[in-house]
Design an enzyme around this catalytic site. Sequence first.
Site, short mmCIF file in Angstrom:
data_model
loop_
_atom_site.label_atom_id
_atom_site.label_comp_id
_atom_site.label_asym_id
_atom_site.label_seq_id
_atom_site.Cartn_x
_atom_site.Cartn_y
_atom_site.Cartn_z
N ASP A 186 -10.20 -5.98 -0.75
CA ASP A 186 -9.30 -5.44 -0.02
C ASP A 186 -9.83 -4.43 1.21
OD1 ASP A 186 -7.18 -4.25 1.12
OD2 ASP A 186 -6.57 -2.84 -0.36
N ASP B 230 0.92 -1.23 -0.08
CA ASP B 230 -0.04 -0.19 0.01
C ASP B 230 0.89 1.41 0.08
OD1 ASP B 230 -2.63 -1.02 0.13
OD2 ASP B 230 -2.16 -1.69 2.01
#
Length: 228
Positions: A175, A37
């Site tokens: 996610d 991320d």
Amino acid sequence: MASGCKIGPSILNSDLANLGAECLRMLDSGADYLHLDVMDGHFVPNITFGHPVVESLRKQLGQDPFFDMHMMVSKPEQWVKPMAVAGANQYTFHLEATENPGALIKDIRENGMKVGLAIKPGTSVEYLAPWANQIDMALVMTVEPGFGGQKFMEDMMPKVHWLRTQFPSLDIEVDGGVGPDTVHKCAEAGANMIVSGSAIMRSEDPRSVINLLRNVCSEAAQKRSLDR
């Protein structure tokens, strides 16, 4: 058909002081890929890391691990080449962050990476449809992006189901808040790439969690195949 079911631990909830070791622990536990991320403090309120860290991880982990870069940044065009040079395999940008998805998709491919396209919970899945045949993966966020450990949003599952129905061969990733208690909902809707953070990273036995997630996903895929 989409590729098989794959589990990608999100390292957002890992011990960032030992990031390389944490990634190795996930790979040794059977992870199919690593979900990295990248946050810039603008597109989302949090800040994580950039391409220098990715380059360091690639050097430490070798060429085999698949790096799925989730680019939560306001200018995704800016980081395509740096991430490619750093060793990223897939560049997943947010539809909400660019005015020219087509040009960005082309640039990502020209830099040798696979293309992922993500949408926030508030974005209609139909906005992704015009690009679905040009990308490798669609990412449906099941939390508001920016921080780990949030509660799973079950009302995102119709988006996953719609994508699977409309684009049977597309890889579909979920996610946010996904773990043993919620993965079946994602898999039944049609997701075949499962990102899981806290549930894997904080487990004393991450291998068993990864295996459970993969088995649930695979069983749902087999059932869809039989139902057609």
